[in-house]
Scaffold this motif. Structure first.
Motif, PDB file in Angstrom:
ATOM      1  N   UNK A  44      19.693  -4.858  94.722  1.00  0.00           N
ATOM      2  CA  UNK A  44      20.189  -3.615  94.113  1.00  0.00           C
ATOM      3  C   UNK A  44      19.421  -3.315  92.833  1.00  0.00           C
ATOM      4  N   UNK A  45      19.143  -4.327  92.032  1.00  0.00           N
ATOM      5  CA  UNK A  45      18.426  -4.104  90.771  1.00  0.00           C
ATOM      6  C   UNK A  45      16.983  -3.696  91.011  1.00  0.00           C
ATOM      7  N   UNK A  46      16.365  -4.180  92.057  1.00  0.00           N
ATOM      8  CA  UNK A  46      14.976  -3.823  92.342  1.00  0.00           C
ATOM      9  C   UNK A  46      14.828  -2.604  93.238  1.00  0.00           C
ATOM     10  N   UNK A  47      15.923  -2.148  93.851  1.00  0.00           N
ATOM     11  CA  UNK A  47      15.866  -0.967  94.704  1.00  0.00           C
ATOM     12  C   UNK A  47      15.599  -1.247  96.156  1.00  0.00           C
ATOM     13  N   UNK A  48      15.348  -2.509  96.532  1.00  0.00           N
ATOM     14  CA  UNK A  48      15.052  -2.817  97.932  1.00  0.00           C
ATOM     15  C   UNK A  48      16.270  -2.663  98.838  1.00  0.00           C
ATOM     16  N   UNK A  49      17.465  -2.710  98.248  1.00  0.00           N
ATOM     17  CA  UNK A  49      18.672  -2.512  99.052  1.00  0.00           C
ATOM     18  C   UNK A  49      18.820  -1.068  99.515  1.00  0.00           C
ATOM     19  N   UNK A  50      18.080  -0.134  98.902  1.00  0.00           N
ATOM     20  CA  UNK A  50      18.191   1.289  99.237  1.00  0.00           C
ATOM     21  C   UNK A  50      16.895   1.838  99.815  1.00  0.00           C
ATOM     22  N   UNK A  51      16.068   0.976 100.394  1.00  0.00           N
ATOM     23  CA  UNK A  51      14.757   1.415 100.878  1.00  0.00           C
ATOM     24  C   UNK A  51      14.882   2.476 101.963  1.00  0.00           C
ATOM     25  N   UNK A  52      15.799   2.312 102.889  1.00  0.00           N
ATOM     26  CA  UNK A  52      15.947   3.242 104.008  1.00  0.00           C
ATOM     27  C   UNK A  52      17.077   4.237 103.800  1.00  0.00           C
ATOM     28  N   UNK A  53      17.462   4.488 102.566  1.00  0.00           N
ATOM     29  CA  UNK A  53      18.513   5.454 102.265  1.00  0.00           C
ATOM     30  C   UNK A  53      17.900   6.706 101.659  1.00  0.00           C
ATOM     31  N   UNK A  54      18.775   7.677 101.383  1.00  0.00           N
ATOM     32  CA  UNK A  54      18.314   8.931 100.801  1.00  0.00           C
ATOM     33  C   UNK A  54      17.918   8.804  99.336  1.00  0.00           C
ATOM     34  N   UNK A  55      18.056   7.612  98.761  1.00  0.00           N
ATOM     35  CA  UNK A  55      17.636   7.433  97.371  1.00  0.00           C
ATOM     36  C   UNK A  55      16.133   7.526  97.222  1.00  0.00           C
ATOM     37  N   UNK A  56      15.382   7.115  98.255  1.00  0.00           N
ATOM     38  CA  UNK A  56      13.934   7.113  98.177  1.00  0.00           C
ATOM     39  C   UNK A  56      13.334   8.043  99.224  1.00  0.00           C
ATOM     40  N   UNK A  57      12.059   8.285  99.059  1.00  0.00           N
ATOM     41  CA  UNK A  57      11.327   9.223  99.915  1.00  0.00           C
ATOM     42  C   UNK A  57      11.342   8.787 101.377  1.00  0.00           C
TER      43      UNK A  57
END
Length: 591
Positions: A44-57
């Protein structure tokens, strides 16, 4: 503009990732979806938990343009650009409204203190707390004005030798601070490059926050060194604050600019030459979805800044206040509570806003995340200010600093628009993720959508608007508008100058009338009371406004005006009016 249509249209399931046949010597393809350590908090702190979500491109997918009446790609492309344009217009409008009045009245104009004394109070105040705050505000304004007057007097009393020494000292200090800034941004560049080169090693778990940590360390130590160097040369307090603030702005903007450039050099091979960049337009050996990699770096920067704010408030400021209150001695007296600096906190907010603007394309939900952090940061800063901090001895003039901070915000907006414009117009998109996998650049979707949706007359009109033939009438129109604006500005400046001259002339005319009244009133006594004058009548008789010396602001005696002589009542000498007479001037006016 993007999320709601995606939820309504139900985007297709992601297909299999394209197999890159490029052979990368000495390296292997990174496993983006598999974290090195199975730690959900760290992901969560590095953002890898949201790689395939709408948070990233990489989490945005859409069908081909011809299969839908609403273009998700066009909305995803134009929404950040429209957001930057609206922010630019809003910031520019606030800058124009916040222009100091001194710029309109001239550099030599200064509002008198008497105007502040008689017009500063707000008679709508009904609460005692608000009245106390207003009193402190007026007191601080007076202190700032007197301090500025003192600084100007000291500057005028300097000898030529002292001025030359002051100039040499100023140049020496600024050169030394400039070298410190260059070293700081070089450290940021090498820290970012080192963390990206060690991306595949296990040590990368520790190095993921190396660039944000170096940026935070530079922004923390840099202002302290700037203040130390400026204080060594005994600058006035106002000059010290302004000089330190300007260099802090340069340091923050240069740090973000160097961070963006170092990411571009590692990912897009800017200034480098790699085999994968020649084929795919980006470093495909190390970054299969390079937009996600950039978004993760910006996400970590926002997260790290917020965590640093929380840690500094509860692990530094709070223990410092408790220790100072509990112990006594010269060391704890010298340490004292933390000094709350308004410019520093404002610059931190502006830096976070600049990072948010940079991440509009790579991390579309970053503004929402930053808004939540700003909401929490406000109450954390409020607690720190009211409980753990002491007021700064240096005065902060919010009225004159608002324009400066808006200018810094505008510079941050331009700094964010440069990399975003380059990525949109000239960069090859990733072939494994995102909405623009089959496009040479994201901007290529615009002519495709125009060709699909608009009829022939509309396409011809857009082609004409984007051609060189339209640039000539556009330049002529802009020249006319600029000429009208410049002419109107010069006319307004001339009108302001004439009004100022008229105000000065009216003031002098009033002093002439006061002189005439002071000269004529003593001659009233012989005609009214031929006998001895009583003390009571002497006390009640009007005296001269300026006895014994000329009135201030008076240019001196003036010659009698040409024209018919005044009518003198019978029994009175010229210039001695009766009890009920008035002074009449040739123009017919009466005093």
């Amino acid at each position: 503009m993007v999320l709601l249509p995606l939820a309504w249209l139900r985007p297709p399931d992601p297909g299999p990732a394209q197999n890159l046949t490029l052979q990368c010597p000495g390296s292997h393809q990174p496993q983006i979806g598999i974290p090195i350590f199975h730690n959900q908090l760290w992901n969560v702190l590095t953002g890898r938990a949201f790689t395939n979500t709408y948070l990233f491109y990489g989490g945005y997918r859409a069908a081909p343009e011809s299969s839908s009446a609403y273009s998700i790609r066009l909305a995803y492309l134009l929404s950040p650009l429209a957001c930057l344009l609206l922010c630019f217009c809003g910031t520019l409008q606030r800058m124009v409204k916040g222009l100091p009045q001194r710029l309109l009245l001239g550099q030599d104009y200064r509002a008198p203190l008497s105007a502040k004394v008689f017009s500063s109070w707000d008679f709508c105040i009904r609460v005692q707390e608000a009245a106390t705050i207003k009193k402190h505000e007026i007191s601080n304004e007076f202190k700032a004005e007197l301090e500025e007057d003192r600084r100007l007097q000291l500057a005028q009393q300097r000898s030529p030798t002292q001025r030359a020494c002051h100039l040499l000292t100023f140049l020496w200090v600024n050169v030394l601070i400039g070298l410190l800034v260059v070293g700081a941004i070089s450290a940021i560049f090498w820290a970012t490059k080192y963390s990206q080169d060690k991306k595949e090693e296990d040590l990368f778990v520790v190095l993921q926050y190396l660039p944000p940590g170096v940026i935070a360390l530079v922004n923390f130590l840099g202002p302290l060194l700037f203040v130390f160097l400026v204080q060594l040369e005994n600058y006035p307090p106002n000059t010290e604050v302004n000089l330190t603030l300007i260099w802090c702005v340069v340091l923050k903007l240069a740090s973000l600019g160097m961070f963006s450039f170092s990411l571009g050099q590692s990912i897009l091979c800017i200034g480098g030459n790699r085999t994968s960049c020649e084929v795919y337009g980006y470093n495909a050996c190390d970054y299969q979805c390079w937009e996600n990699a950039v978004g993760e770096e910006l996400y970590k920067l926002i997260i790290f800044n917020f965590l640093l704010t929380v840690a500094f408030a509860f692990l530094v400021s709070l223990p410092r206040r408790l220790l100072v209150e509990r112990f006594s001695g010269w060391f704890w007296t010298w340490l004292d509570r933390e000094e709350f600096l308004v410019p520093k906190n404002v610059l931190d907010i502006l830096a976070g806003q600049t990072v948010t603007w940079v991440g509009l394309f790579f991390c579309p939900l970053l503004p929402l995340l930053n808004s939540i952090f700003l909401f929490l940061t406000f109450y954390i800063k409020k607690y720190t200010l009211l409980r753990n901090s002491r007021p700064s001895p240096r005065l902060f003039r919010a009225s004159s600093s608002t324009f400066f901070f808006q200018l810094v915000l505008l510079l941050g907006l331009l700094l964010a628009a440069v990399p975003l414009g380059y990525v949109v117009s000239s960069t090859q998109s990733s072939r494994d993720c995102g909405l623009f996998t089959n496009y040479s650049a994201p901007w290529q979707v615009v002519p495709e959508v125009v060709a699909l949706w608009l009829p022939l007359p509309g396409r011809r009109a857009l082609n004409y608007l984007s051609s060189h033939a339209f640039s000539f009438p556009l330049l002529i129109l802009l020249s006319l508008v600029l000429t009208v604006c410049v002419s109107q500005s010069r006319a307004n400046a001339k009108t302001i100058h004439e009004l100022r001259k008229q105000l000065v002339w009216q003031g002098r005319e009033k002093w002439h009338l006061v002189e005439d009244l002071s000269r004529l009133l003593p001659e009233l006594a012989p005609s009214d009371s031929p006998g001895p004058e009583s003390p009571l009548s002497r006390a009640s008789r009007p005296r001269s406004f300026c006895p014994g010396f000329p009135c201030p602001g008076s240019p001196g005696p003036r010659a009698p005006r040409p024209g018919p002589s005044r009518v003198v009542p019978t029994g009175l000498s010229p210039g001695c009016p009766g009890p009920s007479s008035r002074f009449r001037y040739p123009s017919g006016g009466a005093l």
